[in-house]
Motif scaffolding. Structure first.
Motif, PDB file in Angstrom:
ATOM      1  N   ARG A  59       1.093  -1.474  -0.370  1.00  9.12           N
ATOM      2  CA  ARG A  59       0.163   0.494  -0.225  1.00  9.12           C
ATOM      3  C   ARG A  59       1.160   1.177   0.098  1.00  9.12           C
ATOM      4  O   ARG A  59       0.519   2.283  -0.659  1.00  9.12           O
ATOM      5  CB  ARG A  59      -0.857  -0.349   1.317  1.00  9.12           C
ATOM      6  N   ALA A  60       2.018   1.419   1.092  1.00  6.84           N
ATOM      7  CA  ALA A  60       2.697   2.392   0.702  1.00  6.84           C
ATOM      8  C   ALA A  60       2.445   3.893   0.137  1.00  6.84           C
ATOM      9  O   ALA A  60       2.991   4.278  -0.664  1.00  6.84           O
ATOM     10  CB  ALA A  60       4.136   1.787   0.108  1.00  6.84           C
ATOM     11  N   SER A  61       1.294   4.453   0.656  1.00  8.59           N
ATOM     12  CA  SER A  61       0.703   5.473   0.770  1.00  8.59           C
ATOM     13  C   SER A  61       0.409   6.010   2.293  1.00  8.59           C
ATOM     14  O   SER A  61       0.229   5.426   3.244  1.00  8.59           O
ATOM     15  CB  SER A  61      -0.095   5.938  -0.462  1.00  8.59           C
ATOM     16  N   ASP A  62      -0.074   7.536   2.240  1.00  5.61           N
ATOM     17  CA  ASP A  62      -1.057   7.532   3.531  1.00  5.61           C
ATOM     18  C   ASP A  62      -2.230   7.277   3.459  1.00  5.61           C
ATOM     19  O   ASP A  62      -3.249   6.554   2.559  1.00  5.61           O
ATOM     20  CB  ASP A  62      -1.273   9.128   3.233  1.00  5.61           C
ATOM     21  N   PHE A  63      -2.844   7.442   4.840  1.00  4.70           N
ATOM     22  CA  PHE A  63      -4.250   6.025   4.944  1.00  4.70           C
ATOM     23  C   PHE A  63      -4.994   7.263   5.666  1.00  4.70           C
ATOM     24  O   PHE A  63      -4.188   8.368   6.750  1.00  4.70           O
ATOM     25  CB  PHE A  63      -3.692   5.103   5.949  1.00  4.70           C
ATOM     26  N   ARG A  73       5.282   7.108   7.431  1.00  4.08           N
ATOM     27  CA  ARG A  73       6.210   6.748   9.380  1.00  4.08           C
ATOM     28  C   ARG A  73       5.395   6.138  10.222  1.00  4.08           C
ATOM     29  O   ARG A  73       5.247   5.459  10.920  1.00  4.08           O
ATOM     30  CB  ARG A  73       6.777   8.195   9.375  1.00  4.08           C
ATOM     31  N   ALA A  74       4.257   6.867  10.523  1.00  2.00           N
ATOM     32  CA  ALA A  74       2.740   6.717  11.650  1.00  2.00           C
ATOM     33  C   ALA A  74       2.118   5.271  11.333  1.00  2.00           C
ATOM     34  O   ALA A  74       1.983   4.389  12.785  1.00  2.00           O
ATOM     35  CB  ALA A  74       2.011   7.707  11.424  1.00  2.00           C
ATOM     36  N   GLN A  75       2.130   5.138   9.840  1.00  4.37           N
ATOM     37  CA  GLN A  75       1.242   3.841  10.097  1.00  4.37           C
ATOM     38  C   GLN A  75       2.509   2.384  10.626  1.00  4.37           C
ATOM     39  O   GLN A  75       2.021   1.494  10.689  1.00  4.37           O
ATOM     40  CB  GLN A  75       1.514   3.805   8.749  1.00  4.37           C
ATOM     41  N   GLU A 162       8.138  13.695  12.742  1.00  5.64           N
ATOM     42  CA  GLU A 162       7.330  12.547  11.759  1.00  5.64           C
ATOM     43  C   GLU A 162       6.303  11.658  11.905  1.00  5.64           C
ATOM     44  O   GLU A 162       5.625  11.155  11.198  1.00  5.64           O
ATOM     45  CB  GLU A 162       7.765  12.506  10.582  1.00  5.64           C
ATOM     46  N   LEU A 163       5.994  11.070  13.451  1.00  7.20           N
ATOM     47  CA  LEU A 163       5.419   9.961  13.733  1.00  7.20           C
ATOM     48  C   LEU A 163       3.788  10.570  13.710  1.00  7.20           C
ATOM     49  O   LEU A 163       3.064  10.332  13.578  1.00  7.20           O
ATOM     50  CB  LEU A 163       5.521   9.325  14.855  1.00  7.20           C
TER      51      LEU A 163
END
Length: 179
Positions: A59-63, A73-75, A162-163
């Motif tokens: 997926r490697a994108s913003d959620f 990074r938060a994910q 950034e988390l």
């Protein structure tokens, strides 16, 4: 056997420099053998690996969730926390691995302290004053590798700001809180 504490520490330093990668390999093999003997542990580790792979690579994108935006990074942090809960709280996989690593480390330290290191050749001058090959650390090349890995991890933890989800970050910026 070593004659005293100083001799044991010298043997440990020399042998850990010479056999450090072998000791690490021994601990990894012991861990793999312990996990393989428990099918449930294999299933849990495989499921967590697939979850990590999905979040970080597929997926490697913003959620987006309820107006909040979670960056990659938060994910990763949330996936780490979920993995920690599964491994430590809900299953015995972590206790099996910790027992294996503890036994492996004690075995390796005992070997390093008891084994008499090979004498160095006259033309083999290492980075620690002629005692052995390796870097300038306490143990040498192997510990230089471990220390560099730790510095890299420390740099990653330095980006803790950034988390947070983007919305929380904006609200904290409005309040004058900078992470």
């Amino acid at each position: 056997c070593p004659e005293g504490l100083g001799d044991a520490l010298n043997r440990f330093r020399r042998n850990a420099n010479d056999f450090g990668y072998n000791y690490a390999f021994l601990c990894v093999v012991a861990s793999i053998l312990c996990v393989i003997t428990s099918p449930f542990s294999v299933f849990i580790i495989a499921a967590l690996t697939m979850a990590w792979g999905y979040v970080m690579y597929v997926r490697a994108s913003d959620f987006h969730f309820n107006g909040y935006v979670f960056n990659l990074r938060a994910q990763g942090v949330l996936t780490f926390l979920a993995s920690f809960l599964v491994l430590v709280v809900f299953t015995d996989v972590s206790s099996t691995l910790i027992q294996t690593w503890t036994g492996g480390v004690f075995t390796c330290v005992a070997h390093a302290c008891v084994r008499n290191p090979e004498p160095r050749a006259m033309n083999d001058v290492g980075g620690d004053g002629g005692e052995g090959g390796g870097g300038g650390g306490v143990v040498g090349g192997f510990t230089d590798f471990v220390a560099e890995s730790g510095r890299s991890l420390g740099g990653a933890f330095g980006k803790i700001g950034e988390l947070m989800p983007t919305r929380w970050s904006r609200e904290m910026d409005k309040m004058g809180i900078n992470l």
